[in-house]
Design an enzyme around this catalytic site. Structure first.
Site: not given
Length: 223
Positions: A139, A126
């Site tokens: 996250y 990501s």
């Protein structure tokens, strides 16, 4: 055809990756059994593998029959929107179990099969694995750690190709939840499509054998 195992293939980006690789690879779709996963498998003539990334001790027995594997794509992941002060220890534990420890456990279990094929491991990371994302504390931490694991795997296993893919925000159900947390209105046109990111991943997988794509960064093209 070469074989490719994809985690998190029941929807969103995982299903798009399956579609992008189906013409060139025999697909093994890994995840918890579900009608959605079965439906994706039926679309592409793929087989399903009942793997629970939150239960790493169960993984070796499930993948033991695989003696060679050409491509392993770590796509499964969870996210709990929340800044540090809003987060809970249970959220951190779940995020790290699935996003990091599950990927580590599956990679370790499949290392002999990957070595036998001189295979390729792809980590769907990501932008949060490069720059911390506000409102995604656990996250972000898991993706930074996943990037470190990918780099270590590349260093320690020279017979393998190892690629980290860092997409920007993708139009998925997970993204809808983040937009709700942010108090905005969800407009998929603002984000990368799953099909676009899947094609980038397929291009890295299908790169000529003398090419080793270490890292891919892709962002929405807002004109």
């Amino acid at each position: 055809m070469p074989t490719a195992m994809i985690t998190g293939a029941s929807r969103g980006l995982g299903a798009a990756i399956a579609s992008a690789l189906a013409p060139t690879h025999t697909l093994l779709l890994a995840g918890r059994p579900s009608p959605r996963l079965d439906a994706v498998a039926a679309r592409f003539g793929a087989s399903t593998w009942p793997i629970d990334l939150a239960d790493p001790e169960s993984i070796p027995a499930v993948v033991e029959p695989l003696t060679e594997l050409d491509v392993l794509i770590h796509n499964a992941g969870v996210a709990f929107p929340g800044r540090v002060a809003e987060s809970t220890l249970d959220q951190w534990r779940t995020t790290l179990e699935v996003n990091l420890l599950g990927a580590v456990a599956l990679t370790l279990a499949l290392l002999p099969a990957l070595r036998a094929a001189r295979g390729h491991v792809v980590f769907v990371n990501s932008g949060a694995g490069i720059n911390a994302s506000p409102g995604l504390a656990s996250y972000t931490a898991s993706k930074f750690a996943l990037r470190g694991f990918a780099d270590s795997l590349r260093n320690d296993e020279p017979s393998l190709r190892v690629t980290s893919v860092h997409p920007g925000r993708i139009a998925t159900e997970m993204q809808q939840g983040l937009v709700v947390y942010e108090g905005g209105e969800y407009d998929p046109a603002r984000f990368l499509s799953p099909e676009t990111v899947a094609q980038v991943i397929a291009d890295a997988v299908n790169a000529p054998p003398d090419a080793h794509v270490h890292e891919v960064i892709v962002r929405p093209n807002r004109r």
